[in-house]
Scaffold this active site. Structure first.
Site, PDB file in Angstrom:
ATOM      1  N   ASP A 180       1.281  -1.201  -0.161  1.00 56.32           N
ATOM      2  CA  ASP A 180      -0.046  -0.011  -0.413  1.00 56.32           C
ATOM      3  C   ASP A 180       0.915   1.985   0.281  1.00 56.32           C
ATOM      4  OD1 ASP A 180       0.579  -1.002   2.241  1.00 56.32           O
ATOM      5  OD2 ASP A 180      -0.880   0.008   3.614  1.00 56.32           O
TER       6      ASP A 180
ATOM      7  N   GLU B   7      12.354   1.252   6.652  1.00 54.87           N
ATOM      8  CA  GLU B   7      11.007   0.510   6.645  1.00 54.87           C
ATOM      9  C   GLU B   7      11.806   0.006   5.292  1.00 54.87           C
ATOM     10  OE1 GLU B   7       6.768   1.539   6.054  1.00 54.87           O
ATOM     11  OE2 GLU B   7       7.666   3.189   6.474  1.00 54.87           O
TER      12      GLU B   7
END
Length: 504
Positions: free
Chosen positions: A281, A465
């Site tokens: 996403d 991340e």
């Protein structure tokens, strides 16, 4: 929905809208993670009593009646001579103790310790955890691997499936189904097939969740929730979400996006949510127009990676069924799995390009959006030698960059597109190369990715991340929030790859 699992928007209603739409917090996720200081009914009583008063301050009201969660940014890693040594110790910083029951928090309490990613992510996440476990294995932390598997088994038995994360507002969707691979990893570490027997019922319940509605579909082209019938022999799966409202953790972003289009809001929100179930996403994979998030069409697509994961779920469930003596179930699943594998090849393999592509259910054609999802059949050893040779050739030419594997060939501004690389997909590619005799590529990928991790750590003191794998002088970008540090799956994949490299 069970009252125990009511999400914040249903508990606080008008207060929820007021807080989110008035920008009390810059991040929509903050309020849904807040902990009420009083019973919600009392808070709503005070809200309705005070809202009409002159000078009412919604921010002051929230500060008075709620505890604001801290952002768990990692300031520094533990002491150690090397990055590996620091990360082995860092698991303790990312570990959370078993939760104390709080019926009015959005957190779903877990009975065992667990790992959080870090940053704004204060809860466990489903598919993150598999890649975290790879690092825990390299760190010799079987205790935490066992705890994570047990926590997910607990969620299956209480919620009915493994949610996106252990929050009430995540219950309506899941994430890429890696639980069977977690069980398999634990069984391999234990050296004991009884592990499959121990989690057999949870494996089956997880499978039922993903296959819900299969029996009620009897015509090609029909679909129900996550299941799609493509022809009389082929049931394949898609990502889905049981809700069609704005995501509570991204409420403002979804409302603003909806305001920019004449598309029916429920269709937009369902497709945004389904993209979140994919873990990607967001990405041009899910968009009709690759640079326009408003054109998101996730539920119209049959994703290659999801169906590979479900074939792995079926393989492992066949094994556990045989161990517990459920031979009829094992036989049925064997036929189902073979039909799935045949359908993946029939609908997702593109012979002309020599790659696996997602399939569009409505248009009845493949989506010409090459991505690292094409490596999943190789990761699971499902591709033929010829298919693997072609896929690896495409990846080497188009997706292998200076810092590792780039997610797609398109730079859309979304975080799961070029120029970003993500740890879980590096691992999928790494194992895919090894599975088909390309140790040279696996080693080169290992060197490029771990070197990039080390470079960014040297510059920032953090594990990220995601990373820019195309231009190593730039940071990763895109997404609905700033780049987070912590970071569970990056640490896990780094440690697992470094552990492999030391053995070469």
């Amino acid at each position: 929905m069970n009252l125990k699992y009511l999400p914040p928007d249903e508990i606080y209603e008008e207060l929820f809208d007021a807080v989110q739409l008035n920008g009390v917090f810059p991040d929509s996720k903050t309020f849904v993670d807040c902990i009420p200081k009083f019973h919600p009914d009392e808070i709503m009583h005070f809200f309705y009593r005070e809202i009409d008063k002159e000078g009412f301050d919604i921010k002051a009201f929230v500060e008075k009646y709620f505890e604001t969660p801290e952002t768990d940014q990692t300031k520094t890693l533990p002491e150690g001579k090397t990055l590996e040594e620091k990360l082995h110790k860092h698991w303790d910083n990312l570990t959370r103790k078993p939760d104390e029951p709080n019926p009015h928090s959005s957190l779903l309490e877990l009975p065992h310790p667990y790992i959080v990613p870090g940053g704004r992510f204060r809860e466990i996440y489903y598919w993150d955890s598999y890649f975290t476990m790879l690092g825990l294995k390299a760190s010799g932390r079987k205790d935490l691997i066992q705890s994570i598997v047990d926590n997910f088994a607990y969620l299956i038995n209480t919620v009915g499936h493994i949610p996106n994360g252990n929050r009430t507002y995540f219950i309506s969707r899941s994430q890429p189904p890696f639980f069977p691979k977690m069980v398999e990893l634990l069984a391999e570490m234990e050296g004991d097939p009884k592990v499959y027997e121990q989690y057999h019922s949870e494996l089956f319940m997880e499978y039922i969740f993903w296959m819900e509605g299969e029996a009620r579909i009897n015509l090609p082209g029909k679909r129900y929730k996550r299941v799609v019938m493509l022809d009389e022999d082929s049931f394949l799966s898609r990502y889905w979400d049981d809700e069609d409202t704005p995501r509570q953790e991204s409420f403002v972003e979804d409302v603003e996006l909806s305001d920019q289009t004449r598309r029916f809001p429920d269709k937009l929100f369902r497709n945004l949510r389904a993209a979140c179930e994919s873990g990607w996403d967001f990405s041009s994979r899910w968009l009709y127009h690759p640079d326009d998030l408003k054109s998101v069409q996730t539920i119209a697509l049959i994703p290659v990676d999801l169906n590979v994961l479900l074939s792995e779920m079926e393989r492992i469930l066949i094994k556990s069924s045989e161990i517990v003596g459920e031979n009829k179930l094992a036989l049925k699943l064997t036929r189902t799995r073979q039909n799935r594998l045949d359908a993946i090849n029939r609908y997702c393999w593109n012979e002309d390009q020599g790659i696996f592509l997602d399939f569009h259910v409505k248009f009845k054609e493949q989506m010409d959006r090459p991505s690292l999802a094409m490596l999943f059949p190789l990761w699971a050893k499902l591709a033929s030698e010829e298919q693997a040779k072609k896929v690896i050739s495409f990846v080497e030419k188009n997706l292998f960059k200076a810092g590792g594997l780039v997610t797609t060939t398109i730079n859309s501004g979304q975080q799961w597109d070029s120029p970003n690389g993500w740890a879980p997909l590096q691992w999928i590619g790494f194992e895919a190369f090894l599975n088909y005799g390309r140790e040279d590529l696996a080693l080169e990928l290992a060197k490029r990715w771990t070197s990039l991790n080390e470079k960014v750590y040297a510059e920032t003191g953090k594990m990220m991340e995601k990373y820019n794998v195309v231009d190593l002088s730039l940071k990763a970008g895109g997404g609905e929030y700033p780049v987070q540090d912590g970071f569970d799956w990056t640490n896990g994949v780094y440690l697992a790859i470094k552990n492999w490299m030391k053995k070469q």
